[in-house]
Write a protein that holds these residues in place. Structure first.
Motif, short mmCIF file in Angstrom:
data_model
loop_
_atom_site.label_atom_id
_atom_site.label_comp_id
_atom_site.label_asym_id
_atom_site.label_seq_id
_atom_site.Cartn_x
_atom_site.Cartn_y
_atom_site.Cartn_z
N ILE A 27 0.84 -1.20 0.00
CA ILE A 27 0.00 0.00 0.00
C ILE A 27 0.88 1.25 0.00
O ILE A 27 1.92 1.32 0.64
N SER A 28 0.43 2.27 -0.73
CA SER A 28 1.22 3.47 -0.98
C SER A 28 0.83 4.60 -0.03
O SER A 28 -0.01 4.43 0.86
N TYR A 29 1.45 5.76 -0.26
CA TYR A 29 1.16 6.91 0.58
C TYR A 29 -0.27 7.41 0.40
O TYR A 29 -0.77 8.15 1.25
N TRP A 30 -0.94 7.05 -0.70
CA TRP A 30 -2.33 7.45 -0.89
C TRP A 30 -3.23 6.87 0.21
O TRP A 30 -4.28 7.43 0.50
N TYR A 31 -2.81 5.79 0.80
CA TYR A 31 -3.61 5.17 1.86
C TYR A 31 -3.46 5.90 3.19
O TYR A 31 -4.11 5.55 4.17
N ASN A 32 -2.57 6.90 3.24
CA ASN A 32 -2.42 7.70 4.46
C ASN A 32 -3.53 8.72 4.63
O ASN A 32 -3.63 9.37 5.68
N LEU A 33 -4.36 8.90 3.60
CA LEU A 33 -5.41 9.92 3.68
C LEU A 33 -6.40 9.64 4.79
O LEU A 33 -7.01 10.56 5.33
N GLY A 34 -6.60 8.37 5.13
CA GLY A 34 -7.51 8.04 6.23
C GLY A 34 -7.04 8.62 7.56
O GLY A 34 -7.83 9.21 8.31
N SER A 35 -5.74 8.48 7.85
CA SER A 35 -5.20 9.05 9.09
C SER A 35 -5.23 10.57 9.05
O SER A 35 -5.45 11.23 10.09
N ASN A 209 -5.13 -3.01 -1.87
CA ASN A 209 -3.78 -2.59 -2.22
C ASN A 209 -3.75 -2.08 -3.65
O ASN A 209 -4.67 -2.35 -4.43
N PRO A 210 -2.74 -1.30 -4.02
CA PRO A 210 -2.72 -0.66 -5.34
C PRO A 210 -2.72 -1.64 -6.51
O PRO A 210 -3.12 -1.28 -7.62
N LEU A 211 -2.30 -2.88 -6.30
CA LEU A 211 -2.20 -3.84 -7.39
C LEU A 211 -3.54 -4.44 -7.78
O LEU A 211 -3.67 -5.01 -8.85
N GLY A 212 -4.55 -4.32 -6.91
CA GLY A 212 -5.85 -4.86 -7.22
C GLY A 212 -5.97 -6.35 -7.04
O GLY A 212 -6.96 -6.96 -7.47
N ILE A 213 -4.98 -6.98 -6.42
CA ILE A 213 -5.03 -8.42 -6.16
C ILE A 213 -5.09 -8.65 -4.66
O ILE A 213 -5.00 -7.70 -3.86
N THR A 214 -5.24 -9.89 -4.25
CA THR A 214 -5.34 -10.17 -2.82
C THR A 214 -4.06 -9.77 -2.11
O THR A 214 -2.95 -9.96 -2.62
N GLY A 215 -4.22 -9.19 -0.93
CA GLY A 215 -3.07 -8.78 -0.14
C GLY A 215 -2.76 -9.75 0.97
O GLY A 215 -1.94 -9.47 1.84
N ASN A 216 -3.42 -10.91 0.98
CA ASN A 216 -3.22 -11.88 2.06
C ASN A 216 -1.88 -12.60 1.96
O ASN A 216 -1.46 -13.25 2.91
N ILE A 217 -1.24 -12.52 0.79
CA ILE A 217 0.02 -13.25 0.60
C ILE A 217 1.16 -12.57 1.35
O ILE A 217 1.99 -13.24 1.97
N ASP A 218 1.18 -11.24 1.33
CA ASP A 218 2.30 -10.50 1.92
C ASP A 218 1.75 -9.38 2.78
O ASP A 218 1.42 -8.30 2.28
N ARG A 219 1.63 -9.61 4.06
CA ARG A 219 1.14 -8.60 5.01
C ARG A 219 2.15 -8.40 6.13
O ARG A 219 2.83 -9.35 6.54
N ILE A 220 2.21 -7.17 6.62
CA ILE A 220 3.07 -6.84 7.75
C ILE A 220 2.27 -6.07 8.78
O ILE A 220 1.22 -5.50 8.48
N ALA A 221 2.77 -6.03 10.00
CA ALA A 221 2.07 -5.36 11.09
C ALA A 221 1.99 -3.85 10.84
O ALA A 221 2.89 -3.26 10.23
N PHE A 222 0.90 -3.26 11.32
CA PHE A 222 0.70 -1.82 11.13
C PHE A 222 1.81 -1.01 11.78
O PHE A 222 2.27 -0.01 11.23
N HIS A 223 2.23 -1.41 12.98
CA HIS A 223 3.30 -0.71 13.70
C HIS A 223 4.56 -1.59 13.67
O HIS A 223 4.48 -2.79 13.87
N PRO A 224 5.71 -0.98 13.39
CA PRO A 224 5.99 0.47 13.29
C PRO A 224 5.98 1.01 11.86
O PRO A 224 6.05 2.23 11.67
N TYR A 225 5.91 0.14 10.84
CA TYR A 225 6.12 0.60 9.47
C TYR A 225 5.06 1.61 9.04
O TYR A 225 5.37 2.74 8.65
N PHE A 226 3.79 1.24 9.12
CA PHE A 226 2.74 2.11 8.62
C PHE A 226 2.44 3.27 9.57
O PHE A 226 2.02 4.34 9.13
N SER A 227 2.62 3.06 10.87
CA SER A 227 2.40 4.15 11.82
C SER A 227 3.42 5.27 11.58
O SER A 227 3.08 6.46 11.59
N PHE A 228 4.67 4.90 11.32
CA PHE A 228 5.69 5.91 11.01
C PHE A 228 5.41 6.55 9.66
O PHE A 228 5.59 7.77 9.47
#
Length: 386
Positions: A27-35, A209-228
């Protein structure tokens, strides 16, 4: 400590949403609009509470109370400008957020409920913004309230009764401002509740996710990567808001709203706030009054039917050049509608507004179903050739 946050009845809930929540790594920076929207809502509620301590909803004192806040209350100018500028940036973020959702197909199953709640949040936000704009009771506020509320008179049989009920009389007067203030105070808390529901619905299936495919294959925890990652865009938004508040606070407002509201003097051109202009242009482009009202509200409600209108086999526009081309045409048309909304009702802007209104509805009712079906056919042909 880690075990406690995962087993504690309250900490575990927070942990599942803000720390260990699995998100697609792409997921890209466009997904930061929610926060960013969450930050804007907090700014609006906090600044609004302080403004309500000094604001007077009496029609003879409303404008003067705003001036009192600006001139006499300690840091009142800062709170008022922060509230007004924050409203504009709220709409900047919400329009970008909706555009992102359309581009990446975030409205499709299984996230249709998230999309529906988001559209309801948009409508509630527009109602809150309109009521707040009227409370200033400047010249544009008075006439904006008069014109917009008078639209309900187009409803057959009961329209005039509805308008008089909203006004509390036969014109915009003291009861009108009292009612607008009451609803403007309550609606942000309803918005906060809707945001919680939006967040809960999103958490059920996670982000797309931006690719339009399932994101269940490669997921990471929200913190610390996405929170930062969110904190980076939060910092830039706060910086931009501060630049407007401290150096150019009146850029996004209308100069006539710094004149006290006068029902005896009609402005040369009645213009709402910039974030209403695209829908105001649609309203003006339809000659019939009832048709204009229906068109304006339909321009919002048609978003609810987008999951049904999109027939594509794949989510998002990342690998669909034809859909991508028409999407950017739609964005250009939306911006052009916003520009037409503040221009005088005269040729050639009347004709241009009609064409842009037709293009707006054609995108949802004709282009999206047709192009998505065509792309499905091309996909099947491509597979059969292999």
């Amino acid at each position: 400590m880690v075990a406690e946050r995962k087993t504690h009845p309250y900490l575990s809930l927070m942990n599942s949403y803000l720390i260990d929540s699995p998100q697609p790594s792409s997921i890209s920076y466009w997904y930061n609009l929610g926060s960013l929207l969450g930050l804007c809502l907090v700014i609006q509620i906090c600044s609004g509470l302080f403004l309500a301590m000094h604001y007077c909803s009496d029609i003879t004192l409303a404008f003067d109370s705003v001036e009192h806040i600006m001139r006499d209350v300690n840091y009142g100018w800062l709170i008022r400008y922060l509230h007004a500028t924050g409203a504009s940036f709220f709409f900047v973020c919400i329009y970008l957020h909706i555009g992102k959702a359309i581009y990446y197909g975030s409205y499709r199953k299984p996230r249709t409920l998230v999309w529906v709640i988001g559209v309801i949040i948009l409508i509630a936000t527009m109602a809150t913004g309109f009521l707040g704009y009227c409370l200033v009771y400047g010249q544009m506020s008075h006439w904006g309230a008069t014109v917009i509320t008078n639209l309900f008179s187009a409803i057959p049989w009961v329209g005039n009764d509805i308008v008089q009920f909203i006004w509390g009389g036969f014109s915009v007067s003291n009861p009108t401002i009292h009612r607008f203030f009451a609803f403007h105070f309550v609606l942000p808390f309803i918005l906060a509740a809707l945001v919680v529901l939006h967040f809960l619905a999103l958490h059920t299936h996670g982000s797309s996710n931006p690719l339009g495919i399932t994101g269940n294959i490669d997921r990471i925890a929200f913190h610390p990567y996405f929170s930062f990652k969110d904190l980076i865009t939060v910092f830039f938004l706060v910086l931009i808001i501060c630049l407007f508040v401290f150096f150019s606070p009146n850029t996004l407002g209308h100069p006539n709203n710094y004149i006290p509201g006068n029902p005896m003097v009609t402005p040369a051109s009645i213009v709402p706030e910039w974030y209403f202009l695209p829908f105001y242009a649609i309203l003006r482009s339809i000659p019939n009054k009832l048709g204009g009202v229906v068109g304006m509200f339909s321009a919002l409600l048609i978003l609810l039917f987008l999951p049904l209108l999109d027939r594509s086999l794949y989510r998002g526009l990342a690998f669909k050049p034809l859909s991508k081309f028409f999407f950017w045409l739609f964005v250009f048309n939306f911006i052009l509608l916003g520009n037409i909304g503040h221009l005088h009702v005269e040729v050639p802007f009347i004709n241009l507004g009609i064409y842009c209104t037709i293009a707006y509805f054609s995108y949802f009712l004709i282009i999206v179903p047709t192009i998505s079906t065509l792309e499905n056919i091309l996909f099947y042909l491509g597979r059969s050739n292999k």
